[in-house]
Design an enzyme around this catalytic site. Structure first.
Site, PDB file in Angstrom:
ATOM      1  N   LYS A  92       0.838  -1.217   0.000  1.00  0.00           N
ATOM      2  CA  LYS A  92       0.000   0.000   0.000  1.00  0.00           C
ATOM      3  C   LYS A  92       0.867   1.258   0.000  1.00  0.00           C
ATOM      4  O   LYS A  92       0.351   2.366   0.129  1.00  0.00           O
ATOM      5  CB  LYS A  92      -0.895   0.006   1.238  1.00  0.00           C
ATOM      6  CG  LYS A  92      -1.819  -1.195   1.336  1.00  0.00           C
ATOM      7  CD  LYS A  92      -2.596  -1.141   2.654  1.00  0.00           C
ATOM      8  CE  LYS A  92      -3.070  -2.500   3.081  1.00  0.00           C
ATOM      9  NZ  LYS A  92      -3.446  -2.537   4.508  1.00  0.00           N
ATOM     10  N   ARG A 142      15.669  -9.167   5.041  1.00  0.00           N
ATOM     11  CA  ARG A 142      16.251  -9.258   3.694  1.00  0.00           C
ATOM     12  C   ARG A 142      15.590  -8.177   2.863  1.00  0.00           C
ATOM     13  O   ARG A 142      14.360  -8.033   2.880  1.00  0.00           O
ATOM     14  CB  ARG A 142      16.019 -10.631   3.068  1.00  0.00           C
ATOM     15  CG  ARG A 142      16.402 -10.661   1.593  1.00  0.00           C
ATOM     16  CD  ARG A 142      16.401 -12.033   1.003  1.00  0.00           C
ATOM     17  NE  ARG A 142      17.546 -12.807   1.455  1.00  0.00           N
ATOM     18  CZ  ARG A 142      17.897 -13.989   0.945  1.00  0.00           C
ATOM     19  NH1 ARG A 142      17.173 -14.523  -0.020  1.00  0.00           N
ATOM     20  NH2 ARG A 142      18.940 -14.636   1.398  1.00  0.00           N
TER      21      ARG A 142
END
Ligand code: CP
Length: 307
Positions: free
Chosen positions: A86, A108
């Site tokens: 979003k 990561r």
């Protein structure tokens, strides 16, 4: 034993003594994974968030297993199922995760330096599970553990790293780590995949893979990272395999007790022939097993005692 640092961000910020403590702790903790009940209460009550913006099989699963074997509570977030889709920024995401008071965040990210930014923003320990093309310190540590387990030492060994060095965070962490621990690192591959000036990290370079293979105690083959390449760096996969791949024919020029390593995932038949990846010199799956032990050691050393 503990580590007197909050975060694990890159190999360069670990001293030789700290690397030795991590390897020794991992060697001790590895036995837990062989028990019928693979669990100890060491990190009971600790909360670890695994936050993966990029795909992963080995690193993500082994961090989760490591945390669970130490009885920590774990939560996993991936970019595609979080509010990142979003438009939420890394900084806002970090502040919101911090509000839930986790003890560690394993991250990561496709951007180099993202874990370093996160580490500055949160009280929790941050562990870099791979940032862009920059660093993958836990992979470097599990590779060192595997070499030490098989060869009994790291100092004095010749480590050949072959393949797509330019796009590899594993290469960078291993060049720094193995050099720091007294090994000699030789990089081999096509000129388009070996960055200019990489010798400054302490490695030698050759464009002839046979030369690197000849005297190597360890041959580490790296994946061709097509997803990070902006241009065609070699004519075709077939030609890459012929000119630079680790084939059975090239293995004839290797030492009799050489170790073959690959961080995974493998492009079978491109950078390494299937019969070499599964052959008698391969320790590729032992690297994966040691990944659990190294990640248990890091979580234990960071969270198991007073910081
Ligand atoms: N070696 C490694 O980082 O593998 P994954 O991308 O599957 O985690």
């Amino acid at each position: 034993m503990t580590l007197s640092k909050k975060d694990i961000l890159e190999m360069g910020s670990l001293s030789v003594e700290e690397i030795q403590v991590i390897l020794k702790t991992a060697e001790t903790l590895k036995e837990i994974s062989t028990r019928p009940i693979k669990k100890v209460p060491t990190l009971r009550g600790k909360t670890i968030i695994h936050f993966f913006y990029e795909p992963s099989t080995r690193t993500r699963t082994s961090f989760e297993i490591a945390a669970k074997r130490l009885s920590a509570d774990t939560v996993s977030i991936s970019a595609s199922t979080s509010s990142i889709v979003k438009g939420e920024t890394l900084v806002d995401t970090a502040k919101n995760l911090e509000a839930m008071n986790p003890d560690a965040i394993v991250v990561r990210h496709r951007a180099a330096g993202a874990p370093h930014l996160l580490a500055r923003l949160v009280e929790a320990s941050v562990i870099n599970a791979g940032d862009g093309m920059h660093a993958h310190p836990t992979q470097g540590l599990l590779d060192m553990m595997t070499v030490r387990e098989k060869k009994g030492r790291i100092a004095g060994l010749r480590i050949a790293i072959m393949g797509d060095i330019a796009h590899s965070r594993v290469a960078r962490s291993n060049i720094v780590g193995f050099t720091k621990m007294g090994a000699k690192v030789i990089l081999a591959g096509p000129p388009t995949m070996i960055p200019m000036g990489v010798e400054a990290l302490g490695a030698n370079v050759t464009y002839h893979v046979e030369e690197a293979i000849k005297d190597a105690d360890v041959i580490m083959v790296l994946r061709i990272q097509k997803e990070r390449q902006q241009a065609f760096l070699f004519p075709s996969e077939r030609e890459y395999a012929q000119c630079y791949g680790l084939t059975r024919e090239r293995m004839a020029g290797a030492k009799e007790d050489v170790l073959i390593m690959h961080p995974g995932p493998i492009n079978r038949g491109v950078e390494i022939a299937p019969e070499v990846a599964e052959g008698p010199y391969s320790v590729i799956l032992e690297q994966v097993a040691n990944g659990v032990a190294i990640r248990m050691a890091l979580l234990y050393l960071l969270l198991g005692g007073p910081r």
